[in-house]
Structure formats: C-alpha cells, structure tokens
Design a protein around this motif. Structure first.
Motif, PDB file in Angstrom:
ATOM      1  N   TRP A  66       0.794  -1.202   0.081  1.00  0.00           N
ATOM      2  CA  TRP A  66      -0.016  -0.244   0.087  1.00  0.00           C
ATOM      3  C   TRP A  66       0.825   1.277   0.024  1.00  0.00           C
ATOM      4  N   SER A  69       2.448   1.888  -3.287  1.00  0.00           N
ATOM      5  CA  SER A  69       1.571   2.378  -4.318  1.00  0.00           C
ATOM      6  C   SER A  69       1.413   3.728  -4.227  1.00  0.00           C
ATOM      7  N   THR A  72       4.646   5.572  -5.489  1.00  0.00           N
ATOM      8  CA  THR A  72       4.880   5.694  -6.929  1.00  0.00           C
ATOM      9  C   THR A  72       4.369   6.433  -7.503  1.00  0.00           C
ATOM     10  N   ALA A 251      -6.190  -6.122  -6.381  1.00  0.00           N
ATOM     11  CA  ALA A 251      -5.703  -4.852  -5.778  1.00  0.00           C
ATOM     12  C   ALA A 251      -6.782  -4.351  -4.914  1.00  0.00           C
ATOM     13  N   VAL A 291      -3.104   7.320  -5.353  1.00  0.00           N
ATOM     14  CA  VAL A 291      -3.203   6.326  -6.333  1.00  0.00           C
ATOM     15  C   VAL A 291      -4.187   6.482  -7.385  1.00  0.00           C
ATOM     16  N   LEU A 398       6.859   1.898 -11.032  1.00  0.00           N
ATOM     17  CA  LEU A 398       6.618   0.894  -9.923  1.00  0.00           C
ATOM     18  C   LEU A 398       8.025   0.102  -9.614  1.00  0.00           C
TER      19      LEU A 398
END
Length: 440
Positions: A66, A69, A72, A251, A291, A398
């Motif tokens: 988590w 993400s 990123t 996801a 995200v 990523l």
C-alpha cells in the motif's frame, strides 16, 4: 499459384511454438511481460531476502505494498508526461526542481496569502492552491518549450538550466524555510488513513474497473469488425478479461487488507462515539487518493495518446521530425504544448508530494528527474524517439520505487541505492538498443 502451409495448433513452429502462438493470439506486449517478470523477481527477491536475513519477509505485505503504491504516485504522474517529451526526442532535466518550486508556491499561497483574505480553514483554499500549482508548472513548462522550439536551444541545456534556476528560485521564495502546515483538505491528497476511500469506496472503484476492462474488450471487437480486422480468438479475449478483472479485484483485496493503525482507530472511535470491541476495530484504508489521481492521469494520457490527433502528432514528430513538419504539423507549437503538459503534470505531482509530506520544503523533488527519466526508459520509451507507452512508464515507476523500497527495508544505505538506480538506468537503455536492433 499461392503456396500455403497448414499447421496444427499443437505443433511447434519456427516462431516459437505454443508460447509464441499464445502471445500472438492474445497480442500481449512482450516488453510489458518482461517488465512484469522483472517486477515479480524484485518483489519476491526482496521478500525472500528479508525472510533469510531477518526471519520474516516485510516486502510482500499489505502495509508495504500500500505504501509502495502511494510512493509511486508522484513519480508515475510525471513519468506519463516524460514519455511524450522523450518520444519527441527531447529530455527534461528540470522536473525535480520544478516540483520543488511549485510546492513552495502552493505552500506560500495556502499558508501565508489566502488565509488573510478568505480566513483560516476556508474550503476554497485547497482548490485555489491546487490550481495555482498546476498553472505554475504549465507556465514554466511552456516557457521551456518556447525556448527549445523558437529559440532553437537544445532541450538538454534549457532544462539543465531550469534544474538550477527553479531550485534556487524556490529557496528565494521561501527564504530557505519549511512552509507548514498545509490545509487539512489539501493534505488528504497525499494519502494516509484519512487520505484513502475506505473498503466500500474501493469495491465501487474495483467494480467500475472490471466494467471498464470488459467494456474495452467488447468495444475492441466491435471496432475490429467495423474495420474488417481479424478478431482475437474467444479464448484469448476471455483470458484477457479474466486477467484484467482478476488484477483489479486483487488490488481491491490488497488495499482493503491494510487496516488503520490502532492509535488512529482509537482516536477516531472516541471522536465518533464508537465503542471499540475487545479484539479491536478493523478499518480498511482502501485505495489512497494519490493512487486514484495516478489512475486518472494514466487514463487521460492514454486516451490523449491513442485516440486524439495530438497523440498521433507526437508519435509522428518522434518518428521523423522533418517529415512531420513537411506533412503540415506545426512542430514548434507542438513542442511548446508538450512541455506545458509536462509542467502541468509536474505541478500535479507537486500537489501529491507536498500533501504527503504535510509541508513544502526547498529540497522536495531532489533527484526526481533521474527517477522520472529512468521510469520512462525502463517502461520502454526509446531515447531515439517515436516509441513509448503510458502504462509502460507507470510500470517503470513502480519498478524504480520497488527497488528503492526494497533496499531501504533490507538496510542498504543511500550511496548503494544511487549506484543501483544508476546501473538500472544504463541497463534499461542498453536493453532498448538491443531491442531496436532485433526489431529491425
């Protein structure tokens, strides 16, 4: 007389047999498969290393993935814009400094200026701050693009100068101070327990994602029929639908498996008058707002590049700038627009980065230009121009962030991290050269 050869599906052919047929029928991008394979190796490798050395693996956990993400998101947003810049045979070395400058401008606006006129905590403060940050990035990017297109100054020199100028300008605007705290609503765009949409919202997003996957497959079949293009086999369409929906649902399950910290749950329960059970209260984070912003940017940029005249012009310029200009494309104005878009995405990335930090600092975005360029190149964008994808850049981001996070978890110091990142960038360019040689 035409000589045709018929082969049974199960026999091995010169094109690689069953695997080659599978890739051909599903039309999967081999570079995409390579990146996914590299990502799997990185994740599993760091997790097993942690198990061997520390007795437990900390990488493949809901908490780490988590956070990965969220980390990123900022680089991924800028990488989608860097794809366009590199496709058109340019480079932008200033994005890290631009991010820091835009963050400082937004910090000054929402902390020092707007509260004097609108009052502290006014609901429009965060909206105005975001708009100012994106516009600031757009103007800087357009300025760079004008110097490159109309001033005939190489992009490398213009953006190298921008790297120094905007970092220094950020220091002058803030006088070297850290500007905080940012508006509470603005801070939600950086993630955290309150900066996520929870379990229910995540399931809604997941169902919409599955519907989008199925819709794209159905629309693709209809378009192929209209333009008399050979259809993919039903089994290949079913496989793609299953993998796409499975990835989305996976996801959702992952982000919903990461609960709020106990201290935050306790404070939330006290504020809302909720009785905490003896075993504790499980509240899922769900998808983080950064995200979702990255997903929105990815969808917008993919449509822009694959469904609009602007995107076709970008690829045309990258393939052959002289031919594109002779074909009537205003390459100079396109360059200005591409760099302005890069600047706008950098401003949006500054929103995410400063909101996640909860403040604006002069050092924000340092070395981000390296990670953004590396993400685009690792994602398959060719430095020779004309080739690149949005999803590839996000996967590249990523990969880069996974390497950084994994090295932090296993205790590598900053010097080794820089060595690894630099080596990966050089390796990615070398693999791109080999790929282009093989495809000729």
């Amino acid at each position: 007389m035409t000589d045709q050869t018929t082969q049974s599906p199960g026999t091995s052919t010169s094109s690689g047999g069953v695997i080659a047929r599978f890739i051909r029928e599903t039309e999967l991008d081999t570079r995409l498969l390579g990146m996914l394979g590299a990502l799997a190796i990185i994740w599993i490798g760091f997790h097993l290393y942690g198990q061997i050395v520390n007795g437990f693996g900390a990488f493949l956990t809901p908490r780490n993935l988590w956070n990965l993400s969220v980390q990123t998101a900022s680089i991924g947003i800028m990488a989608t814009g860097m794809v366009l810049v590199i496709i058109t045979r340019h480079i932008d070395l200033s994005v890290g400094s631009m991010l820091g400058f835009c963050a400082i401008i937004m910090g000054v606006v929402q902390v020092n200026i707007l509260p004097q006129f609108l009052g502290l905590g006014h609901p429009m403060i965060w909206v105005i701050a975001v708009i100012v940050g994106i516009l600031c990035g757009s103007f800087i990017g357009a300025f760079h693009g004008a110097l490159i297109a109309y001033g005939k100054i190489p992009a490398f020199i213009v953006t190298l100068g921008g790297l120094l100028v905007w970092r220094g300008a950020a220091f002058l605007v803030a006088r070297g101070e850290t500007i905080s705290p940012v508006d509470p609503t603005f801070a939600l765009m950086g993630g955290g327990p309150y900066g996520a949409i929870g379990a229910t919202g995540s399931w809604i997003v997941g169902l919409l994602g599955c519907a989008a996957v199925l819709g794209l497959i159905v629309m693709g079949r209809r378009k192929r029929k209209i333009f008399h293009i050979a259809q993919r086999p039903i089994w290949a369409e079913s496989f793609l639908a299953l993998v796409g929906c499975g990835a989305v649902i996976g996801a959702v399950l992952l982000v919903n498996a990461y609960p709020w910290p106990r201290g935050i749950v306790r404070r939330y329960a006290e504020a809302e008058g909720i009785t905490v059970p003896e075993g504790g209260l499980f509240i899922s984070h769900g998808f983080a707002i950064p995200v979702l912003i990255l997903v929105g940017v990815a969808i917008f940029m993919t449509i822009l590049m694959s469904r609009t005249r602007f995107g076709r012009y970008v690829y045309a310029i990258g393939g052959n700038p002289e031919a594109a200009e002779l074909a009537g494309i205003n390459t100079r104005w396109m360059t200005v627009k591409i760099f302005a878009l890069m600047g706008a995405l950098t401003g949006l990335s500054a929103v995410v980065a400063s909101a996640r930090l909860g403040s604006a600092t002069n050092a924000l975005g340092t070395l981000d230009e390296l990670y953004v360029i590396a993400a685009a190149v690792i994602g398959g964008t060719s430095l020779a121009g004309g080739v690149g994808t949005i999803y590839g850049a996000i996967l590249g981001a990523l990969v880069m962030q996974s390497l950084q996070t994994g090295m932090v978890l296993i205790g590598f110091d900053a010097a080794i991290q820089q060595v690894v990142v630099g080596s990966v960038l050089v390796l990615a360019v070398y693999l791109d050269i080999l790929y282009r040689r093989k495809s000729k």
